[in-house]
Design a protein around this motif. Structure first.
Motif, PDB file in Angstrom:
ATOM      1  N   ASP A  39     -56.390 127.133  50.777  1.00  0.00           N
ATOM      2  CA  ASP A  39     -55.338 127.247  51.784  1.00  0.00           C
ATOM      3  C   ASP A  39     -54.000 127.729  51.237  1.00  0.00           C
ATOM      4  O   ASP A  39     -53.098 128.034  52.007  1.00  0.00           O
ATOM      5  CB  ASP A  39     -55.113 125.897  52.464  1.00  0.00           C
ATOM      6  N   ILE A  40     -53.868 127.788  49.900  1.00  0.00           N
ATOM      7  CA  ILE A  40     -52.589 128.223  49.326  1.00  0.00           C
ATOM      8  C   ILE A  40     -52.235 129.629  49.799  1.00  0.00           C
ATOM      9  O   ILE A  40     -51.065 129.932  50.038  1.00  0.00           O
ATOM     10  CB  ILE A  40     -52.647 128.168  47.788  1.00  0.00           C
ATOM     11  N   GLN A 191     -40.812 136.245  42.667  1.00  0.00           N
ATOM     12  CA  GLN A 191     -42.062 135.507  42.833  1.00  0.00           C
ATOM     13  C   GLN A 191     -42.349 134.633  41.615  1.00  0.00           C
ATOM     14  O   GLN A 191     -41.771 134.818  40.541  1.00  0.00           O
ATOM     15  CB  GLN A 191     -43.232 136.484  43.002  1.00  0.00           C
ATOM     16  N   VAL A 192     -43.275 133.701  41.791  1.00  0.00           N
ATOM     17  CA  VAL A 192     -43.828 132.927  40.688  1.00  0.00           C
ATOM     18  C   VAL A 192     -45.313 133.284  40.599  1.00  0.00           C
ATOM     19  O   VAL A 192     -45.994 133.380  41.617  1.00  0.00           O
ATOM     20  CB  VAL A 192     -43.651 131.415  40.908  1.00  0.00           C
ATOM     21  N   TYR A 193     -45.773 133.490  39.370  1.00  0.00           N
ATOM     22  CA  TYR A 193     -47.164 133.874  39.125  1.00  0.00           C
ATOM     23  C   TYR A 193     -47.828 132.754  38.323  1.00  0.00           C
ATOM     24  O   TYR A 193     -47.335 132.378  37.258  1.00  0.00           O
ATOM     25  CB  TYR A 193     -47.219 135.187  38.345  1.00  0.00           C
ATOM     26  N   CYS A 194     -48.933 132.228  38.822  1.00  0.00           N
ATOM     27  CA  CYS A 194     -49.598 131.106  38.166  1.00  0.00           C
ATOM     28  C   CYS A 194     -50.888 131.563  37.488  1.00  0.00           C
ATOM     29  O   CYS A 194     -51.722 132.240  38.111  1.00  0.00           O
ATOM     30  CB  CYS A 194     -49.897 129.989  39.159  1.00  0.00           C
ATOM     31  N   MET A 200     -55.808 133.919  33.053  1.00  0.00           N
ATOM     32  CA  MET A 200     -56.116 134.745  34.214  1.00  0.00           C
ATOM     33  C   MET A 200     -55.110 134.452  35.330  1.00  0.00           C
ATOM     34  O   MET A 200     -54.843 133.291  35.659  1.00  0.00           O
ATOM     35  CB  MET A 200     -57.530 134.453  34.718  1.00  0.00           C
ATOM     36  N   LEU A 201     -54.557 135.517  35.899  1.00  0.00           N
ATOM     37  CA  LEU A 201     -53.623 135.376  37.011  1.00  0.00           C
ATOM     38  C   LEU A 201     -54.391 134.933  38.252  1.00  0.00           C
ATOM     39  O   LEU A 201     -55.310 135.613  38.707  1.00  0.00           O
ATOM     40  CB  LEU A 201     -52.916 136.710  37.274  1.00  0.00           C
ATOM     41  N   ARG A 202     -53.991 133.775  38.815  1.00  0.00           N
ATOM     42  CA  ARG A 202     -54.740 133.190  39.924  1.00  0.00           C
ATOM     43  C   ARG A 202     -53.950 133.108  41.234  1.00  0.00           C
ATOM     44  O   ARG A 202     -54.543 132.933  42.287  1.00  0.00           O
ATOM     45  CB  ARG A 202     -55.204 131.777  39.540  1.00  0.00           C
ATOM     46  N   TRP A 203     -52.605 133.202  41.153  1.00  0.00           N
ATOM     47  CA  TRP A 203     -51.813 133.011  42.379  1.00  0.00           C
ATOM     48  C   TRP A 203     -50.485 133.733  42.259  1.00  0.00           C
ATOM     49  O   TRP A 203     -49.848 133.708  41.215  1.00  0.00           O
ATOM     50  CB  TRP A 203     -51.569 131.521  42.597  1.00  0.00           C
ATOM     51  N   ARG A 204     -50.111 134.406  43.361  1.00  0.00           N
ATOM     52  CA  ARG A 204     -48.795 135.031  43.479  1.00  0.00           C
ATOM     53  C   ARG A 204     -48.072 134.390  44.654  1.00  0.00           C
ATOM     54  O   ARG A 204     -48.592 134.349  45.771  1.00  0.00           O
ATOM     55  CB  ARG A 204     -48.915 136.537  43.742  1.00  0.00           C
ATOM     56  N   SER A 205     -46.873 133.915  44.409  1.00  0.00           N
ATOM     57  CA  SER A 205     -46.104 133.278  45.479  1.00  0.00           C
ATOM     58  C   SER A 205     -45.362 134.323  46.292  1.00  0.00           C
ATOM     59  O   SER A 205     -45.313 135.506  45.945  1.00  0.00           O
ATOM     60  CB  SER A 205     -45.099 132.290  44.883  1.00  0.00           C
ATOM     61  N   ALA A 206     -44.734 133.867  47.365  1.00  0.00           N
ATOM     62  CA  ALA A 206     -43.729 134.672  48.046  1.00  0.00           C
ATOM     63  C   ALA A 206     -42.459 134.635  47.199  1.00  0.00           C
ATOM     64  O   ALA A 206     -42.375 133.937  46.191  1.00  0.00           O
ATOM     65  CB  ALA A 206     -43.470 134.101  49.439  1.00  0.00           C
ATOM     66  N   ASP A 207     -41.457 135.411  47.606  1.00  0.00           N
ATOM     67  CA  ASP A 207     -40.181 135.368  46.894  1.00  0.00           C
ATOM     68  C   ASP A 207     -39.551 133.978  47.015  1.00  0.00           C
ATOM     69  O   ASP A 207     -39.589 133.353  48.079  1.00  0.00           O
ATOM     70  CB  ASP A 207     -39.211 136.410  47.465  1.00  0.00           C
ATOM     71  N   LEU A 208     -38.995 133.505  45.903  1.00  0.00           N
ATOM     72  CA  LEU A 208     -38.329 132.205  45.840  1.00  0.00           C
ATOM     73  C   LEU A 208     -39.134 131.127  46.574  1.00  0.00           C
ATOM     74  O   LEU A 208     -38.709 130.588  47.591  1.00  0.00           O
ATOM     75  CB  LEU A 208     -36.912 132.303  46.424  1.00  0.00           C
ATOM     76  N   ARG A 210     -41.184 127.540  47.423  1.00  0.00           N
ATOM     77  CA  ARG A 210     -40.774 126.140  47.400  1.00  0.00           C
ATOM     78  C   ARG A 210     -41.308 125.464  46.137  1.00  0.00           C
ATOM     79  O   ARG A 210     -42.386 125.789  45.649  1.00  0.00           O
ATOM     80  CB  ARG A 210     -41.292 125.417  48.642  1.00  0.00           C
ATOM     81  N   VAL A 211     -40.546 124.499  45.639  1.00  0.00           N
ATOM     82  CA  VAL A 211     -40.942 123.763  44.441  1.00  0.00           C
ATOM     83  C   VAL A 211     -42.301 123.097  44.647  1.00  0.00           C
ATOM     84  O   VAL A 211     -43.172 123.141  43.775  1.00  0.00           O
ATOM     85  CB  VAL A 211     -39.875 122.705  44.081  1.00  0.00           C
ATOM     86  N   ASN A 212     -42.496 122.491  45.805  1.00  0.00           N
ATOM     87  CA  ASN A 212     -43.748 121.795  46.077  1.00  0.00           C
ATOM     88  C   ASN A 212     -44.945 122.731  46.021  1.00  0.00           C
ATOM     89  O   ASN A 212     -46.020 122.352  45.551  1.00  0.00           O
ATOM     90  CB  ASN A 212     -43.692 121.112  47.444  1.00  0.00           C
ATOM     91  N   ASP A 213     -44.765 123.964  46.521  1.00  0.00           N
ATOM     92  CA  ASP A 213     -45.881 124.914  46.511  1.00  0.00           C
ATOM     93  C   ASP A 213     -46.290 125.254  45.084  1.00  0.00           C
ATOM     94  O   ASP A 213     -47.478 125.294  44.751  1.00  0.00           O
ATOM     95  CB  ASP A 213     -45.493 126.191  47.256  1.00  0.00           C
ATOM     96  N   VAL A 214     -45.298 125.510  44.228  1.00  0.00           N
ATOM     97  CA  VAL A 214     -45.595 125.840  42.833  1.00  0.00           C
ATOM     98  C   VAL A 214     -46.279 124.663  42.144  1.00  0.00           C
ATOM     99  O   VAL A 214     -47.284 124.837  41.433  1.00  0.00           O
ATOM    100  CB  VAL A 214     -44.300 126.236  42.078  1.00  0.00           C
ATOM    101  N   CYS A 215     -45.760 123.463  42.347  1.00  0.00           N
ATOM    102  CA  CYS A 215     -46.348 122.274  41.712  1.00  0.00           C
ATOM    103  C   CYS A 215     -47.762 122.013  42.210  1.00  0.00           C
ATOM    104  O   CYS A 215     -48.638 121.605  41.436  1.00  0.00           O
ATOM    105  CB  CYS A 215     -45.466 121.055  41.957  1.00  0.00           C
ATOM    106  N   ASP A 216     -48.016 122.242  43.496  1.00  0.00           N
ATOM    107  CA  ASP A 216     -49.355 122.048  44.036  1.00  0.00           C
ATOM    108  C   ASP A 216     -50.361 122.985  43.383  1.00  0.00           C
ATOM    109  O   ASP A 216     -51.475 122.589  43.037  1.00  0.00           O
ATOM    110  CB  ASP A 216     -49.361 122.270  45.552  1.00  0.00           C
ATOM    111  N   VAL A 217     -49.971 124.241  43.210  1.00  0.00           N
ATOM    112  CA  VAL A 217     -50.881 125.203  42.585  1.00  0.00           C
ATOM    113  C   VAL A 217     -51.107 124.862  41.119  1.00  0.00           C
ATOM    114  O   VAL A 217     -52.244 124.880  40.630  1.00  0.00           O
ATOM    115  CB  VAL A 217     -50.327 126.643  42.737  1.00  0.00           C
ATOM    116  N   LEU A 218     -50.040 124.542  40.391  1.00  0.00           N
ATOM    117  CA  LEU A 218     -50.180 124.168  38.994  1.00  0.00           C
ATOM    118  C   LEU A 218     -51.090 122.942  38.852  1.00  0.00           C
ATOM    119  O   LEU A 218     -51.960 122.892  37.979  1.00  0.00           O
ATOM    120  CB  LEU A 218     -48.824 123.877  38.369  1.00  0.00           C
ATOM    121  N   GLY A 219     -50.887 121.963  39.716  1.00  0.00           N
ATOM    122  CA  GLY A 219     -51.702 120.758  39.651  1.00  0.00           C
ATOM    123  C   GLY A 219     -53.165 121.052  39.933  1.00  0.00           C
ATOM    124  O   GLY A 219     -54.055 120.491  39.277  1.00  0.00           O
ATOM    125  N   ALA A 220     -53.439 121.924  40.890  1.00  0.00           N
ATOM    126  CA  ALA A 220     -54.827 122.269  41.213  1.00  0.00           C
ATOM    127  C   ALA A 220     -55.482 123.019  40.065  1.00  0.00           C
ATOM    128  O   ALA A 220     -56.618 122.728  39.677  1.00  0.00           O
ATOM    129  CB  ALA A 220     -54.862 123.111  42.488  1.00  0.00           C
TER     130      ALA A 220
END
Length: 224
Positions: A39-40, A191-194, A200-208, A210-220
């Motif tokens: 769902d990310i 953007q933030v790239y996880c 391996m690049l797994r996720w590209r965020s939107a510009d700027l 939310r902190v919670n979104d980045v932390c959720d992806v990192l945690g997963a």
């Protein structure tokens, strides 16, 4: 005649054996992480702000995952590092900045500072790291990178590094996934790239994001 009951017996959580409770919790956690990763992409696409600093490729989950070319970068200590060495064995959130920026880059620094504060609370199996990549090699010297990190109270899990001038545009294009020409330096993506622990690049965020979104992806990613 013997009647066989087909009804299921309900076992209350209090009466379940500890082993069964643990198995159910593990199953629920695994499912929640899979749902999160699925769902990310929807989450990111729905949170794109009205402004945009750069042309983007696909936002959200990167499928299939992408490995960037293994270029050399110089970090804040003056040490030359290969990109994949910086990424491998860790789950990493990467951002592109330049130390002379006085507009959006301080916002990006504050974003990573907030992510850094929450990293200690993540339940992970793999280390989580932050990497700020300087995209102005003429100005983003090791000393400038060091001062930039210090400005945001970066700890040991947050590094900065700058590629050679000849590699900057190629790296920016690979990160964005876009085939359109890159904008000016001042219009760089926020953007933030996880990356997963296999670099391996797994996720590209939107510009700027939310902190919670980045932390959720990192945690997963750090639980896989």
């Amino acid at each position: 005649m013997i009647k066989v009951s087909t009804s299921k017996t309900f076992v209350s959580p209090e009466k379940m054996p500890d082993q069964m409770k643990s198995a159910m919790r593990a199953s629920a956690l695994s499912m929640s992480r899979r749902v999160l990763l699925r769902d990310i992409a929807v989450l990111a696409l729905g949170s794109v702000p009205s402004f945009s600093f750069a042309q983007h490729g696909g936002l959200g989950l990167v499928s299939p995952p992408v490995r960037l070319d293994d270029i050399q970068l110089v970090d804040q200590t003056g040490r030359t590092r290969l990109l994949n060495d910086l990424l491998r064995q860790n789950v990493t959130a990467l951002q592109t900045v330049y130390t002379g920026c006085g507009t959006v880059c301080p916002l990006q620094g504050s974003l990573f500072s907030a992510v850094q504060q929450r990293m200690a609370g993540l339940r992970v199996r793999r280390p989580v790291r932050l990497l700020s990549v300087g995209i102005d090699p003429l100005s983003d010297s090791p000393a400038a990178l060091h001062a930039w990190l210090a400005r945001f109270d970066a700890g040991p899990a947050w590094n900065a590094a700058t590629p050679a001038l000849t590699d900057v545009d190629h790296m920016r294009a690979s990160l964005s996934g876009s085939t359109t020409p890159l904008g000016a330096l001042a219009d760089h993506a926020t953007q933030v790239y996880c990356f997963d622990a296999n670099a391996m690049l797994r996720w590209r965020s939107a510009d700027l994001p939310r902190v919670n979104d980045v932390c959720d992806v990192l945690g997963a990613l750090a639980l896989t």
